[in-house]
Design a protein around this motif. Structure first.
Motif, short mmCIF file in Angstrom:
data_model
loop_
_atom_site.label_atom_id
_atom_site.label_comp_id
_atom_site.label_asym_id
_atom_site.label_seq_id
_atom_site.Cartn_x
_atom_site.Cartn_y
_atom_site.Cartn_z
N CYS A 112 0.83 -1.22 0.00
CA CYS A 112 0.00 0.00 0.00
C CYS A 112 0.86 1.27 0.00
O CYS A 112 0.41 2.33 -0.43
N CYS A 113 2.09 1.15 0.50
CA CYS A 113 2.93 2.32 0.75
C CYS A 113 4.33 2.20 0.16
O CYS A 113 5.23 2.96 0.56
N CYS B 101 1.24 -2.78 8.22
CA CYS B 101 2.11 -1.95 7.39
C CYS B 101 2.73 -0.89 8.29
O CYS B 101 2.00 -0.13 8.93
N CYS C 217 1.60 2.68 7.42
CA CYS C 217 0.17 3.00 7.63
C CYS C 217 -0.18 3.17 9.10
O CYS C 217 -1.24 3.71 9.41
ZN LIG Z 1 0.72 1.04 4.12
#
Ligand SMILES: [Zn+2]
Length: 209
Positions: free
Chosen positions: A123-124, A175, A178
């Motif tokens: 996601c990052c 994560c 996050c």
């Molecule tokens: Zn993330």
């Protein structure tokens, strides 16, 4: 940092005099820690440790520590014998084979279990196209997610490909970028951020039992 490490050792019930780490360089070098590499220096800071990105020991009570703030801490242990390993695995270490090197030092992947700790999620973690291609080729196309790569997915793939039974590989659904309340993240916070520590050791009490 010194106080954090003291608290960590107290919380885990380990002897900080027998905890050991390495000077991590994003490589695939494994250090044998039959004894702490710098006895008594775990509370003394980051400098002066020999270079490496994985540690292995067969000595009860020697706690292996790896640090990361987006890179994965990966802890491994033999299910049939007192032997443990810890690896620091970012994209470079994964590609260069730090997990395979640690498994080789443990000696028998089929009898090894592993825990892949918290790292930065897909996601990052956007990366350039060249690195995405390397991940697809080295691990599997499934480790590429849009313009990002999945470090934990690559780690699991590498462990299983090296012979660790999939049923004996655990991961953490997290994560680091996050979740600022739980984790440090280099990408999010920059170089001055703290580090997660992953530790593994052989409990002397188990061997006595
Ligand atoms: Zn993330």
């Amino acid at each position: 940092m010194r106080e954090n490490r003291r608290r960590l050792a107290r919380a885990l019930g380990i002897d900080p005099e027998r905890a050991t780490m390495v000077h991590q360089v994003h490589g695939a070098g494994v250090r044998d820690a039959a004894a702490p590499l710098r006895p008594g220096r775990f509370l003394g800071g980051l400098s002066g440790w020999p270079e490496g990105d994985a540690l292995v020991t067969r000595t009860a009570g020697v706690a292996l520590a790896v640090m990361g703030a987006d890179c994965l801490p990966v802890l491994m242990w033999r299910r049939d014998a007192p032997a443990v390993a810890a690896a620091h695995a970012g994209w470079r270490g994964l590609v260069d084979g730090v997990l395979e090197a640690a498994l080789a030092a443990l000696g028998d992947p089929a009898r090894t279990a592993a825990w892949v700790g918290p790292g930065i999620g897909p996601c990052c973690y956007p990366v350039d196209a060249a690195l995405r291609s390397r991940f697809a080729a080295r691990f599997s196309p499934a480790t590429v997610r849009g313009d990002a790569v999945d470090l934990a997915g690559a780690a699991v793939g590498a462990l299983v490909a090296a012979g660790v039974p999939a049923a004996h590989v655990r991961t953490v659904a997290a994560c680091t970028s996050c979740e600022p309340a739980r984790f440090y993240s280099y990408r999010r916070d920059g170089a001055a951020t703290g580090r997660q520590a992953g530790l593994v050791w052989i409990d002397p009490a188990i061997l006595r039992g």
